[in-house]
Design a protein around this motif. Structure first.
Motif, PDB file in Angstrom:
ATOM      1  N   PHE A  10      21.167  60.445-134.018  1.00 21.29           N
ATOM      2  CA  PHE A  10      20.576  59.203-133.318  1.00 21.29           C
ATOM      3  C   PHE A  10      21.667  58.813-133.247  1.00 21.29           C
ATOM      4  O   PHE A  10      22.477  58.323-133.240  1.00 21.29           O
ATOM      5  CB  PHE A  10      19.407  58.623-134.335  1.00 21.29           C
ATOM      6  N   SER A  11      21.433  58.007-131.529  1.00 20.83           N
ATOM      7  CA  SER A  11      22.716  57.034-131.351  1.00 20.83           C
ATOM      8  C   SER A  11      22.487  55.972-132.258  1.00 20.83           C
ATOM      9  O   SER A  11      21.188  55.501-133.035  1.00 20.83           O
ATOM     10  CB  SER A  11      22.114  56.396-129.726  1.00 20.83           C
ATOM     11  N   PRO A  12      23.493  55.069-131.766  1.00 21.15           N
ATOM     12  CA  PRO A  12      23.175  53.361-133.187  1.00 21.15           C
ATOM     13  C   PRO A  12      21.871  52.496-132.286  1.00 21.15           C
ATOM     14  O   PRO A  12      21.771  52.110-133.857  1.00 21.15           O
ATOM     15  CB  PRO A  12      24.507  52.904-132.596  1.00 21.15           C
ATOM     16  N   ASP A  13      21.718  52.578-131.283  1.00 20.14           N
ATOM     17  CA  ASP A  13      19.868  51.552-131.383  1.00 20.14           C
ATOM     18  C   ASP A  13      19.323  52.628-131.127  1.00 20.14           C
ATOM     19  O   ASP A  13      17.952  52.123-131.181  1.00 20.14           O
ATOM     20  CB  ASP A  13      20.375  51.170-129.965  1.00 20.14           C
ATOM     21  N   GLY A  14      19.069  53.999-131.999  1.00 14.41           N
ATOM     22  CA  GLY A  14      17.649  54.732-131.570  1.00 14.41           C
ATOM     23  C   GLY A  14      17.339  55.330-130.418  1.00 14.41           C
ATOM     24  O   GLY A  14      15.985  55.834-130.550  1.00 14.41           O
ATOM     25  N   SER A  15      17.906  55.155-129.387  1.00 11.95           N
ATOM     26  CA  SER A  15      17.259  55.408-127.662  1.00 11.95           C
ATOM     27  C   SER A  15      17.401  56.385-127.642  1.00 11.95           C
ATOM     28  O   SER A  15      16.744  57.185-126.389  1.00 11.95           O
ATOM     29  CB  SER A  15      17.611  54.766-127.184  1.00 11.95           C
ATOM     30  N   ARG A  16      18.588  57.822-127.985  1.00 14.87           N
ATOM     31  CA  ARG A  16      18.781  59.043-127.559  1.00 14.87           C
ATOM     32  C   ARG A  16      19.042  59.139-129.321  1.00 14.87           C
ATOM     33  O   ARG A  16      19.382  58.925-130.109  1.00 14.87           O
ATOM     34  CB  ARG A  16      19.763  58.986-126.583  1.00 14.87           C
ATOM     35  N   ALA A  17      19.282  60.990-128.361  1.00 11.99           N
ATOM     36  CA  ALA A  17      19.741  61.613-129.484  1.00 11.99           C
ATOM     37  C   ALA A  17      20.129  62.761-129.272  1.00 11.99           C
ATOM     38  O   ALA A  17      20.430  63.506-128.351  1.00 11.99           O
ATOM     39  CB  ALA A  17      18.644  62.431-130.596  1.00 11.99           C
ATOM     40  N   LEU A  18      21.690  62.712-129.464  1.00 11.71           N
ATOM     41  CA  LEU A  18      22.062  63.918-129.654  1.00 11.71           C
ATOM     42  C   LEU A  18      21.796  65.261-130.478  1.00 11.71           C
ATOM     43  O   LEU A  18      21.804  64.996-131.729  1.00 11.71           O
ATOM     44  CB  LEU A  18      23.879  63.662-129.980  1.00 11.71           C
ATOM     45  N   TYR A  19      21.897  66.562-129.765  1.00 12.56           N
ATOM     46  CA  TYR A  19      21.063  67.603-131.231  1.00 12.56           C
ATOM     47  C   TYR A  19      21.667  69.181-130.396  1.00 12.56           C
ATOM     48  O   TYR A  19      21.925  69.218-129.443  1.00 12.56           O
ATOM     49  CB  TYR A  19      19.433  67.245-131.394  1.00 12.56           C
TER      50      TYR A  19
END
Length: 530
Positions: free
Chosen positions: A345-354
């Motif tokens: 998760f990105s630090p702000d929780g808006s996106r994710a790399l996977y």
């Protein structure tokens, strides 16, 4: 996992009466430095003593006995307390009772409870959760954590430094590059390859190579008192270098692949069959580690934001998937996110790399065999029919001809949740650039959510002829610190690495940390204060 009563209530009680020996005082101080619950217990004891010490001491009236007998016979003792002649005595007794009740609540909150339960997300996956829980989990400790000597202010850089002469023990130190403060982390048998600072700045987790065994070791360093906890040994394999902290810094999650290094390896017990991977958790407040899964194909990925702590656990299989496992509740009937592996998760929780693709088990580890590609999720906060896990490939100009793609690789987010980096990508297909050198495992790639990766995103931060990228991390203002491994000068020489700090988003150059000694030390990976 069975809970163990590892708090020090007896030592706390004895400390208030001056009955501790020097050794017991040292033991108590070391425990309090890392246990918030025991600090809260000590504070409650002291508060209760202050309340009781402030109560007036008075002799009972001479006629008390006769008055009690008269009250019983007349029935006046059944009246409300405020209407009884002995009301003032009752008030004093009530204050003392309340103080004792407060103390009892705090002490009760420190008892350990048994396992929460077991669950299975699927026939292939087995989860058994047993972290420490308390019915008073929301009570904030009244004693503030001690500020570590190597505390990192926002944007300050620190790094692990490994030093040693040829054929001698290697000494590990954690150094604040801005202040020069350092703390000793003991001896290790190989260089550090991953590091992660807890959100509260109290702990540093890191992974080191274990000599020439082909294994890694996981450690946790308490930055206040320098205590080092050995968390386990693992086969050095793809996707096992992720260190995930819960948002409040209570839990550290990591992955161990069982390996047998012999009775003299000093490795903590793993209990898994050889070559099986499982997610593990270290509870820093309890100084206790536990095995979260028992499936043999599970990897710790990332924590969700918010409370309670919820860990994303990925399961390697021909078609991999991920489950969100709450650490404070019975993890039954967990939803599977199909086709998603090792989200971050990105630090702000808006996106994710996977990762997505088809996996295969070979050589004692899981890797992608067909179509392996890092992906960028959609906005995880958006509502609507479209799944945010229908991702976009990070590389816009790569074509997985015949399914050949990446077998593995690493990625990380910047502090602003916009930029990201990718490195160590093991491309299995044919080169896809005119110079025949793209994609290249020795190169790093820097991009953003608005400008994904391509051949123009690559950079090589002064790798030299045989150097390699060990790790990449971002500061809060998006400076990039790249740890570059350097080949050893000869047989028996200690390993060497340096850190390049790039102030802008892209390109080479920048300031270098490390070197200047003969032989040069291994400096890195780096971390930034938050």
């Amino acid at each position: 996992m069975t809970f163990r009563g590892n708090h020090v209530d007896e030592l706390i009680s004895a400390s208030l009466t001056g009955e501790l020996t020097d050794a017991e005082r040292a033991e108590l101080d070391a425990h309090l430095a890392r246990c918030e619950r025991c600090r809260a217990t000590l504070a409650a004891f002291k508060s209760e003593r202050r309340i009781l010490s402030g109560l007036p001491v008075a002799d009972p009236p001479r006629d008390l006995s006769a008055r009690v007998r008269a009250g019983i016979e007349s029935g006046h003792l059944g009246q409300p307390w405020w209407r009884r002649p002995s009301g003032l005595i009752a008030i004093g007794a009530s204050v003392a009772t309340v103080a004792a009740a407060v103390l009892a609540i705090v002490v009760f909150a420190n008892f350990q409870f048994g396992p929460v339960g077991q669950a299975s997300g699927s026939p292939e996956a087995s989860l058994s959760y047993a972290p420490s829980t308390s019915v008073f989990e929301s009570v904030e400790p009244s004693v503030e954590p001690t500020r570590p000597p190597v505390f990192l202010a926002s944007g300050e850089l620190a790094y692990l430094s490994l030093n040693g002469a040829p054929f001698e023990a290697l000494r590990l130190t954690f150094v604040n590059n801005s202040t020069g403060a350092s703390i000793d982390a003991g001896t290790v048998s190989g260089p550090p390859i991953a590091a992660s600072l807890s959100p509260d700045g109290q702990w540093l987790a890191y992974i080191t190579e274990k000599g020439e065994t082909g294994a890694n070791e996981v450690w946790a360093l308490h930055l206040t008192d320098g205590a080092v906890t050995h968390l386990g040994c693992s086969t050095a394999a793809s996707f096992t270098d992720r260190l995930a902290w819960s948002p409040d810094g209570t839990y550290l999650a990591f992955t161990l692949i069982s390996v047998d290094l012999g009775a003299n390896s000093a490795c903590p017990a793993n209990d898994g069959a050889l070559e099986t991977a499982d997610a593990w958790v270290y509870d820093v407040s309890q100084d206790e580690r536990f095995r979260l899964t028992h499936s043999g194909n599970a990897y710790s990925a990332t924590f969700q934001r918010g409370s309670p702590a919820t860990l994303m656990v990925s399961f390697a299989a021909e078609s991999p998937w991920t489950e969100a496992v709450p650490l404070g509740a019975d993890p039954t009937n967990l939803d599977r996110i199909e086709g998603v592996f090792m989200p971050l998760f990105s630090p702000d929780g808006s996106r994710a790399l996977y990762w997505s693709g088809t996996m295969a088990f070979s050589g004692g580890q899981w890797q992608f065999s067909l179509g392996g590609m890092p992906q960028l999720s959609g906005d995880l906060r958006a509502a609507g029919p479209a799944s945010p896990w229908i991702g976009t490939p990070l590389f816009t100009d790569l074509v997985t001809v015949g399914g050949e793609a990446f077998a593995y690789g690493d990625f990380t987010w910047s502090g602003d949740s916009v930029r990201f980096a990718f490195w160590n990508g093991a491309w299995t297909g044919a080169p896809q650039s005119a110079d025949g050198n793209y994609p290249n495992q020795r190169e790093g790639y820097l991009g953003s959510t608005g400008d994904l990766l391509s051949v123009a995103s690559r950079f090589s931060p002064n790798l030299g002829d045989d150097g390699w990228i060990v790790d990449i991390t971002y500061s809060s203002d998006n400076a990039t610190a790249v740890t570059v491994g350097v080949p050893s000068g000869g047989i028996g020489d200690p390993p060497s690495a340096r850190i390049t700090v790039i102030p802008s988003c892209c390109g080479g150059g920048g300031d270098e940390i490390g070197g200047g000694a003969d032989p040069p030390p291994w400096d890195g990976p780096a971390v930034f204060g938050r």
